[in-house]
Design an enzyme around this catalytic site. Structure first.
Site, mmCIF file in Angstrom:
data_model
loop_
_atom_site.group_PDB
_atom_site.id
_atom_site.type_symbol
_atom_site.label_atom_id
_atom_site.label_comp_id
_atom_site.label_asym_id
_atom_site.label_seq_id
_atom_site.Cartn_x
_atom_site.Cartn_y
_atom_site.Cartn_z
ATOM 1 N N HIS A 90 0.859 -1.189 0.000
ATOM 2 C CA HIS A 90 0.000 0.000 0.000
ATOM 3 C C HIS A 90 0.886 1.227 0.000
ATOM 4 O O HIS A 90 1.856 1.306 0.744
ATOM 5 C CB HIS A 90 -0.905 0.018 1.248
ATOM 6 N N ASP A 169 -15.420 2.216 7.623
ATOM 7 C CA ASP A 169 -14.370 3.161 7.231
ATOM 8 C C ASP A 169 -14.870 4.064 6.111
ATOM 9 O O ASP A 169 -14.616 5.270 6.123
ATOM 10 C CB ASP A 169 -13.105 2.427 6.771
#
Ligand code: URA
Length: 454
Positions: A90, A169
Site C-alpha cells: 500500500h 471506514d
C-alpha cells in the site's frame, strides 16, 4: 455488538470519555462502530467523537480495536484457498507513483502470488485503478469469485475494492472529509489498515510517502503514521514493513495515467528511469522476503531476483497476462504508442543556468488535475491521455533553456492553467549546488513475534 454486562453503552458517554482524554474499552469501540454502521448513531455524534479523537488521540490498543471493528463492519476476503500466503502493498499516495504496476508483476515473477485491491486517484495523488483503465477494455470491477479465480490461475490480479469492504471506514472517511477530521494518525492508520486487513492479506509492505507531494509533509509525521500502521498490523497478526520514501518530487518522469502506464512498461523492459527502477526493486524485494514461502529469504537475494525478473522478461510477461485476463487490449502493452495520447504538448524550460532546487510534487500533481488527468471530486471523469513529464531531479545541473517539464493536454485553456502553475510554483533553480534527495529515509518493520526499527 452486545455490550459486556459491566458496561452500559451510550454514544454520549463514549464521546464524553474521549473528550476527557479517557481511553475507551474494546467493547465500547466495538459497540460504537457497530451501531454507527447500522445507522443507529447519527453522523453528528460520530463527528463529535471523531473530533475528540483528533484532539486527544488514541492508545495503541484503541487504534487496533478501532481497526478491527471497521474490518468486521463488512465482508472480509478469504484468500487462503487460492494462495498459500498473501502479500500486499500500500502506498499512502503520491505523484507519479506507478509503483504497483511494476512491483506486482516482479513479485509474482519471483514466485509470490498477489491479489490486490487498489484505489482511485484522490486530490493531487494518482490511483492505480485509473492508470490501468488507460488500457482499453481493462476491467477493475471484479466479483470476489472472479478476483479469487484470477489469483489462483495467474497469481496476479488488481481490482477495485468490493462494495462492502470495511463500510464503517467508508462512511467515517466521508464524514471526516467534511468535518475537518482527516489529520489524525490513529484515524488515518486505522482507515488504511482496516481495508488492507479486510482484503485478506497475510503480510503488507507500506510505502509511506514524505514531502510536499504526500499527505505527510515531515519525516516525523510520516514516521508516526508508519509506526502506528506497523503496530496495528502486528496486533492483527500480520507481518508489516513500512518504508519511508521521498515524495518531495515526482517518482520517475511521468505523472498522468497513460503516460505512467507507458513508463511502467518501459521499466518492466529494463528501460525505466533510475530512481523509479531502484524504488520498485526495493519495494518488490521487501514484499518477496515477507513471504515464508519465498525462495529468497535475504533482502540482497530478493533484490537480485527482482532485477532478474526485469532482465529476463518474466515480470513483463506477468503484466501482459494480467492485462489480457482482465479484458485489456494487449496490443497497447506490446506497442505502448497505441495508448491514449494528448493533442497538445508544450514545454517549460529553465529560465537560468544552475542547480534544480525544487520540483514541487504537490504543484506538479495539481497541474495534472489542471489538464484533466486527476479528480478533485469523487467520481469525476478523468482524461487518461494528459499529464506532466518532469525531465530532471532535484540537484541536477541545468543550463538556461533546458527542458524541465513537458505538459500534455487536450484543451488549450487547461494547458495554459497548468503551464502557469508550473512556471510560478513548481520549479526553482539555484546558483549554488543542491544536494539530491534520497529515495528512502527509513524502514520500520514488525512481525507478530517482534517489532524493530532499523
Ligand atoms: N487514506 C485512507 O484510506 N484513509 C485515510 O484516512 C487517509 C488516507
Amino acid at each position: 455488538m452486545k455490550p459486556s454486562s459491566s458496561e452500559t453503552m451510550s454514544a454520549v458517554e463514549i464521546i464524553s470519555l474521549k473528550r476527557d482524554k479517557k481511553p475507551l474499552s474494546t467493547a465500547q469501540i466495538n459497540w460504537f462502530i457497530a451501531e454507527y454502521t447500522a445507522d443507529r448513531i447519527p453522523d453528528y455524534q460520530a463527528a463529535a467523537w471523531l473530533m475528540a479523537v483528533v484532539l486527544n488521540g488514541m492508545t495503541r490498543q484503541e487504534t487496533s480495536d478501532l481497526t478491527l471493528a471497521m474490518v468486521r463492519s463488512g465482508d472480509q476476503a478469504d484468500l487462503s484457498d487460492v494462495v498459500p500466503y498473501a502479500v500486499d502493498k500500500h502506498s499512502t499516495g503520491g505523484v507519479g507513483d506507478k509503483t504497483s504496476l511494476v512491483v506486482l508483476p516482479i513479485v509474482v515473477a519471483c514466485g509470490i502470488p498477489v491479489a490486490k485491491m487498489s484505489g482511485r486517484s484522490l486530490g493531487h495523488t494518482g490511483g492505480t485503478l485509473d492508470k490501468l483503465e488507460s488500457i482499453a477494455g481493462f476491467q477493475v470491477e471484479l466479483s470476489i469469485e472472479r478476483f479469487k479465480q484470477l489469483a489462483k490461475e495467474n497469481h496476479l490480479v488488481i481490482a477495485g475494492q468490493t462494495a462492502n469492504l470495511a463500510p464503517a471506514d467508508r462512511n467515517l472517511y466521508a464524514l471526516r472529509d467534511v468535518t475537518g477530521t482527516i489529520p489524525s494518525i490513529p484515524l488515518i492508520a486505522s482507515s488504511i489498515m482496516s481495508k488492507k486487513i479486510a482484503s485478506g492479506t497475510d503480510a503488507i509492505v507500506l510505502d509511506v510517502k514524505v514531502g510536499e507531494g504526500s499527505f505527510m509533509k515531515s519525516l516525523a509525521e510520516a514516521r508516526g503514521l508508519a509506526t502506528a500502521m506497523v503496530e496495528i498490523g502486528v496486533d492483527a497478526g500480520k507481518a508489516v514493513t513500512a518504508l519511508l520514501s521521498d515524495m518531495s518530487q515526482p517518482l520517475g518522469i511521468t505523472a498522468g495515467n497513460a503516460l505512467e502506464v507507458r513508463e511502467a512498461i518501459e521499466t518492466l523492459h529494463g528501460e525505466g528511469p533510475n530512481d523509479f527502477t531502484d524504488h520498485v526493486i526495493e519495494i518488490a524485494a521487501q514484499m518477496i522476503v515477507l513471504s515464508p514461502h519465498s525462495e529468497y529469504q535475504t533482502i540482497e537475494s530478493a533484490r537480485d531476483a527482482a532485477r532478474q525478473a526485469i532482465q529476463d522478461g518474466s515480470a513483463f510477461g506477468k503484466f501482459r497476462t494480467m492485462v489480457a485476463a482482465q479484458g485489456g487490449d494487449v496490443r497497447q502493452v506490446d506497442n505502448p504508442e497505441l495508448l491514449p495520447t494528448a493533442e497538445f504538448c508544450e514545454t517549460i524550460t529553465a529560465a537560468q543556468s544552475g542547480y534544480i532546487e525544487r520540483l514541487d510534487a504537490l504543484q506538479i500533481g495539481q497541474a495534472v488535475i489542471d489538464v484533466g488527468g486527476g479528480r478533485e471530486t469523487k467520481g469525476a471523469p478523468i482524461d487518461h491521455a494528459v499529464g506532466v513529464e518532469t525531465l530532471h531531479k532535484i540537484g541536477d545541473q541545468v543550463n538556461r533553456g533546458d527542458i524541465v517539464f513537458r505538459v500534455h493536454a487536450n484543451d488549450q485553456a487547461r494547458l495554459a492553467r497548468a503551464i502557469k502553475r508550473l512556471h510560478e510554483k513548481a520549479l526553482a533553480v539555484a546558483t549554488e549546488p543542491v544536494e539530491g534527495r534520497p529515495l528512502f529515509y527509513d524502514t520500520i518493520s514488525g512481525s507478530p513475534s517482534h517489532h524493530t526499527s532499523r
